[in-house]
Design a protein around this motif. Structure first.
Motif, PDB file in Angstrom:
ATOM      1  N   ALA A  44      63.641   8.045 -17.489  1.00  0.00           N
ATOM      2  CA  ALA A  44      62.490   8.692 -17.699  1.00  0.00           C
ATOM      3  C   ALA A  44      61.130   8.564 -16.936  1.00  0.00           C
ATOM      4  CB  ALA A  44      62.028   8.745 -19.276  1.00  0.00           C
ATOM      5  N   PHE A  45      60.704   7.409 -16.973  1.00  0.00           N
ATOM      6  CA  PHE A  45      59.469   6.697 -16.252  1.00  0.00           C
ATOM      7  C   PHE A  45      59.778   7.024 -14.593  1.00  0.00           C
ATOM      8  CE2 PHE A  45      57.198   3.198 -14.099  1.00  0.00           C
ATOM      9  CZ  PHE A  45      56.056   3.435 -14.227  1.00  0.00           C
ATOM     10  N   ALA A  46      60.846   6.678 -13.867  1.00  0.00           N
ATOM     11  CA  ALA A  46      61.184   7.146 -12.574  1.00  0.00           C
ATOM     12  C   ALA A  46      60.982   8.701 -12.340  1.00  0.00           C
ATOM     13  CB  ALA A  46      62.427   6.379 -12.207  1.00  0.00           C
ATOM     14  N   ASP A  47      61.570   9.373 -13.237  1.00  0.00           N
ATOM     15  CA  ASP A  47      61.321  10.979 -13.200  1.00  0.00           C
ATOM     16  C   ASP A  47      59.840  11.400 -13.187  1.00  0.00           C
ATOM     17  OD1 ASP A  47      64.173  11.119 -13.090  1.00  0.00           O
ATOM     18  OD2 ASP A  47      64.294  11.772 -15.114  1.00  0.00           O
ATOM     19  N   ALA A  48      59.047  10.961 -14.157  1.00  0.00           N
ATOM     20  CA  ALA A  48      57.777  11.087 -14.346  1.00  0.00           C
ATOM     21  C   ALA A  48      56.977  10.753 -13.145  1.00  0.00           C
ATOM     22  CB  ALA A  48      57.104  10.531 -15.656  1.00  0.00           C
ATOM     23  N   GLU A  98      53.024   3.135  -5.730  1.00  0.00           N
ATOM     24  CA  GLU A  98      51.726   2.932  -6.179  1.00  0.00           C
ATOM     25  C   GLU A  98      51.178   3.294  -7.498  1.00  0.00           C
ATOM     26  OE1 GLU A  98      50.161   3.369  -1.419  1.00  0.00           O
ATOM     27  OE2 GLU A  98      49.892   4.849  -2.848  1.00  0.00           O
ATOM     28  N   ILE A  99      51.890   4.725  -7.903  1.00  0.00           N
ATOM     29  CA  ILE A  99      51.778   5.213  -9.120  1.00  0.00           C
ATOM     30  C   ILE A  99      52.202   4.511 -10.214  1.00  0.00           C
ATOM     31  CG2 ILE A  99      52.005   7.099 -10.578  1.00  0.00           C
ATOM     32  CD1 ILE A  99      51.974   8.936  -7.904  1.00  0.00           C
ATOM     33  N   ALA A 100      53.576   3.947 -10.062  1.00  0.00           N
ATOM     34  CA  ALA A 100      54.097   3.171 -10.832  1.00  0.00           C
ATOM     35  C   ALA A 100      53.376   1.829 -11.297  1.00  0.00           C
ATOM     36  CB  ALA A 100      55.527   2.686 -10.587  1.00  0.00           C
ATOM     37  N   ARG A 101      52.922   1.443  -9.975  1.00  0.00           N
ATOM     38  CA  ARG A 101      52.036  -0.064 -10.327  1.00  0.00           C
ATOM     39  C   ARG A 101      50.524   0.293 -10.632  1.00  0.00           C
ATOM     40  NH1 ARG A 101      50.959  -1.614  -4.463  1.00  0.00           N
ATOM     41  NH2 ARG A 101      49.283  -0.209  -4.820  1.00  0.00           N
ATOM     42  N   ASP A 102      49.972   1.187 -10.444  1.00  0.00           N
ATOM     43  CA  ASP A 102      48.488   1.276 -10.524  1.00  0.00           C
ATOM     44  C   ASP A 102      48.068   2.265 -11.899  1.00  0.00           C
ATOM     45  OD1 ASP A 102      48.269  -0.412  -8.305  1.00  0.00           O
ATOM     46  OD2 ASP A 102      48.049   1.290  -7.040  1.00  0.00           O
ATOM     47  N   ARG A 159      58.437   0.114 -23.177  1.00  0.00           N
ATOM     48  CA  ARG A 159      58.227  -0.705 -22.045  1.00  0.00           C
ATOM     49  C   ARG A 159      59.095  -0.359 -20.608  1.00  0.00           C
ATOM     50  NH1 ARG A 159      59.469  -6.272 -24.853  1.00  0.00           N
ATOM     51  NH2 ARG A 159      61.246  -5.088 -25.678  1.00  0.00           N
ATOM     52  N   VAL A 160      58.489  -0.242 -19.559  1.00  0.00           N
ATOM     53  CA  VAL A 160      59.549   0.416 -18.667  1.00  0.00           C
ATOM     54  C   VAL A 160      59.227  -0.378 -17.466  1.00  0.00           C
ATOM     55  CG1 VAL A 160      59.370   2.774 -19.663  1.00  0.00           C
ATOM     56  CG2 VAL A 160      57.583   1.685 -18.163  1.00  0.00           C
ATOM     57  N   CYS A 161      60.019  -0.210 -16.329  1.00  0.00           N
ATOM     58  CA  CYS A 161      59.871  -0.873 -14.789  1.00  0.00           C
ATOM     59  C   CYS A 161      60.659   0.263 -14.151  1.00  0.00           C
ATOM     60  CB  CYS A 161      60.685  -1.950 -14.703  1.00  0.00           C
ATOM     61  SG  CYS A 161      62.559  -2.007 -14.907  1.00  0.00           S
ATOM     62  N   TYR A 162      60.045   0.213 -12.779  1.00  0.00           N
ATOM     63  CA  TYR A 162      60.564   1.176 -11.992  1.00  0.00           C
ATOM     64  C   TYR A 162      61.829   0.847 -10.880  1.00  0.00           C
ATOM     65  CZ  TYR A 162      60.110   5.063  -8.303  1.00  0.00           C
ATOM     66  OH  TYR A 162      60.429   5.894  -7.419  1.00  0.00           O
ATOM     67  N   SER A 163      62.657   1.698 -11.093  1.00  0.00           N
ATOM     68  CA  SER A 163      63.853   1.507 -10.008  1.00  0.00           C
ATOM     69  C   SER A 163      64.117   2.754  -9.729  1.00  0.00           C
ATOM     70  CB  SER A 163      64.914   0.715 -10.698  1.00  0.00           C
ATOM     71  OG  SER A 163      66.135   0.585  -9.881  1.00  0.00           O
ATOM     72  N   ASP A 164      65.049   3.166  -8.435  1.00  0.00           N
ATOM     73  CA  ASP A 164      65.411   4.388  -8.124  1.00  0.00           C
ATOM     74  C   ASP A 164      67.116   4.214  -8.045  1.00  0.00           C
ATOM     75  OD1 ASP A 164      65.892   2.696  -5.947  1.00  0.00           O
ATOM     76  OD2 ASP A 164      65.239   3.732  -4.434  1.00  0.00           O
ATOM     77  N   LYS A 165      67.526   3.089  -8.858  1.00  0.00           N
ATOM     78  CA  LYS A 165      69.030   3.081  -8.923  1.00  0.00           C
ATOM     79  C   LYS A 165      69.380   3.221 -10.266  1.00  0.00           C
ATOM     80  CE  LYS A 165      69.095   1.256  -4.874  1.00  0.00           C
ATOM     81  NZ  LYS A 165      69.499   1.630  -3.619  1.00  0.00           N
ATOM     82  N   THR A 166      70.458   4.723 -10.159  1.00  0.00           N
ATOM     83  CA  THR A 166      70.960   4.982 -11.648  1.00  0.00           C
ATOM     84  C   THR A 166      72.515   5.172 -11.358  1.00  0.00           C
ATOM     85  OG1 THR A 166      70.539   7.364 -10.930  1.00  0.00           O
ATOM     86  CG2 THR A 166      69.018   6.071 -12.330  1.00  0.00           C
ATOM     87  N   ILE A 167      73.466   5.239 -12.118  1.00  0.00           N
ATOM     88  CA  ILE A 167      74.829   5.396 -12.128  1.00  0.00           C
ATOM     89  C   ILE A 167      75.317   5.921 -13.243  1.00  0.00           C
ATOM     90  CG2 ILE A 167      75.260   2.927 -12.872  1.00  0.00           C
ATOM     91  CD1 ILE A 167      77.786   3.286 -10.892  1.00  0.00           C
ATOM     92  N   CYS A 168      76.441   6.915 -12.918  1.00  0.00           N
ATOM     93  CA  CYS A 168      77.246   7.488 -13.930  1.00  0.00           C
ATOM     94  C   CYS A 168      78.297   8.231 -13.399  1.00  0.00           C
ATOM     95  CB  CYS A 168      76.618   8.501 -14.972  1.00  0.00           C
ATOM     96  SG  CYS A 168      77.776   8.936 -16.360  1.00  0.00           S
ATOM     97  N   THR A 169      79.461   7.631 -13.130  1.00  0.00           N
ATOM     98  CA  THR A 169      80.703   8.082 -12.371  1.00  0.00           C
ATOM     99  C   THR A 169      81.553   8.812 -13.455  1.00  0.00           C
ATOM    100  OG1 THR A 169      80.539   6.131 -10.957  1.00  0.00           O
ATOM    101  CG2 THR A 169      82.675   7.365 -10.801  1.00  0.00           C
ATOM    102  N   PRO A 170      81.417   9.969 -12.994  1.00  0.00           N
ATOM    103  CA  PRO A 170      82.268  10.836 -13.844  1.00  0.00           C
ATOM    104  C   PRO A 170      83.883  10.977 -13.921  1.00  0.00           C
ATOM    105  CG  PRO A 170      81.735  12.312 -12.179  1.00  0.00           C
ATOM    106  CD  PRO A 170      80.961  11.010 -11.881  1.00  0.00           C
ATOM    107  N   LEU A 171      84.556  11.248 -15.131  1.00  0.00           N
ATOM    108  CA  LEU A 171      86.220  10.933 -15.042  1.00  0.00           C
ATOM    109  C   LEU A 171      86.427  12.613 -14.958  1.00  0.00           C
ATOM    110  CD1 LEU A 171      86.940   8.542 -17.417  1.00  0.00           C
ATOM    111  CD2 LEU A 171      87.481   8.286 -15.196  1.00  0.00           C
ATOM    112  N   LYS A 172      87.879  12.656 -14.522  1.00  0.00           N
ATOM    113  CA  LYS A 172      88.217  14.171 -14.795  1.00  0.00           C
ATOM    114  C   LYS A 172      88.759  14.127 -16.043  1.00  0.00           C
ATOM    115  CE  LYS A 172      86.612  15.661 -10.794  1.00  0.00           C
ATOM    116  NZ  LYS A 172      85.473  16.954 -10.850  1.00  0.00           N
ATOM    117  N   ILE A 173      88.635  14.786 -16.915  1.00  0.00           N
ATOM    118  CA  ILE A 173      89.170  14.780 -18.300  1.00  0.00           C
ATOM    119  C   ILE A 173      89.626  16.150 -18.623  1.00  0.00           C
ATOM    120  CG2 ILE A 173      88.844  14.527 -20.878  1.00  0.00           C
ATOM    121  CD1 ILE A 173      88.812  11.664 -19.117  1.00  0.00           C
ATOM    122  N   LYS A 174      90.843  16.242 -19.017  1.00  0.00           N
ATOM    123  CA  LYS A 174      91.492  17.436 -19.332  1.00  0.00           C
ATOM    124  C   LYS A 174      90.947  17.818 -20.916  1.00  0.00           C
ATOM    125  CE  LYS A 174      95.346  17.588 -16.404  1.00  0.00           C
ATOM    126  NZ  LYS A 174      97.116  17.762 -16.482  1.00  0.00           N
TER     127      LYS A 174
END
Length: 223
Positions: A79-83, A146-150, A207-222
């Motif tokens: 949420a922080f990264a998005d903002a 810069e925004i995340a830091r300052d 409490r937040v920190c800034y990172s641009d790495k996210t993951i969610c690998t989808p499965l194919k579910i019937k």
């Protein structure tokens, strides 16, 4: 013509209950993999192994047998990264004139001469003096850091109900956790239910920190 979008909440209670029963059965079928509280197409084994599982799209049952929740659950860091990135994008966009905006909003391609015109390459991104010689995207990346830091925006955990979904009732969940796992998701669901399945926002910033790495690998579910 496309099928008409009908919000779930506008259906009769009988139809909503039938759809919710389908979800209940889906959650039950996947109980060995997911524990029986929610359903998620994410490959949780891969996501957990990555150490970077920070969002998921889940569905779970309401205490009302005619309702199920179609939820996005994200960490406060996401949420922080998005903002931060929204602020940086809007700042960069405001510095473009009409012609520059047109250029950035359209993808331009040129033939790859080495492939005899069979392949197209995107033209190099333009650099702008108002961005100190950076490209539009590079300036956004720089300003986000810069925004995340300052001047970091405050992020509050909680639950926000999203109207108009065709499948269940939409919900965004923000949790204060470095990463997701089954226990984090189940705890959030239990807390949402305990609060009466209503909108709720914490009055204490996460409490937040800034990172641009996210993951969610989808499965194919019937279903």
């Amino acid at each position: 013509m496309g099928r008409k979008h009908t919000p779930f909440t506008s259906l009769s209670r009988r139809k909503r209950r039938a759809k919710t029963l389908h979800i209940k059965n889906l959650i039950y079928r996947e109980r060995d993999r997911l524990g029986g509280i929610f359903f998620d197409e994410c490959d949780q084994v891969a996501a957990l192994a990555s150490g970077r599982w920070t969002w998921s799209d889940i569905i779970f049952l309401s205490q009302d047998p005619a309702i199920f929740w179609n939820a996005e659950i994200i960490t406060a860091n996401v949420a922080f990264a998005d903002a931060v990135e929204d602020i940086a994008f809007n700042e960069a966009f405001s510095k473009l004139n009409a012609a520059e905006t047109q250029q950035e909003m359209h993808l331009d391609f040129t033939p790859d001469v080495s492939s005899n015109g069979k392949r197209w390459l995107r033209k190099p991104a333009l650099k702008y003096p108002q961005f100190d010689g950076l490209t539009f995207n590079d300036f956004i990346d720089k300003r986000a850091l810069e925004i995340a830091r300052d001047n970091p925006p405050a992020i509050y955990c909680g639950y926000r109900i999203l109207p108009g979904y065709a499948s269940g009732i939409g919900l965004q969940i923000v949790v204060e956790a470095d990463r997701l796992n089954r226990a984090v998701i189940e705890t959030a669901i239990a807390d949402f239910r305990a609060r009466g399945e209503r909108n709720w926002i914490s009055d204490v910033p996460a409490r937040v920190c800034y990172s641009d790495k996210t993951i969610c690998t989808p499965l194919k579910i019937k279903e």
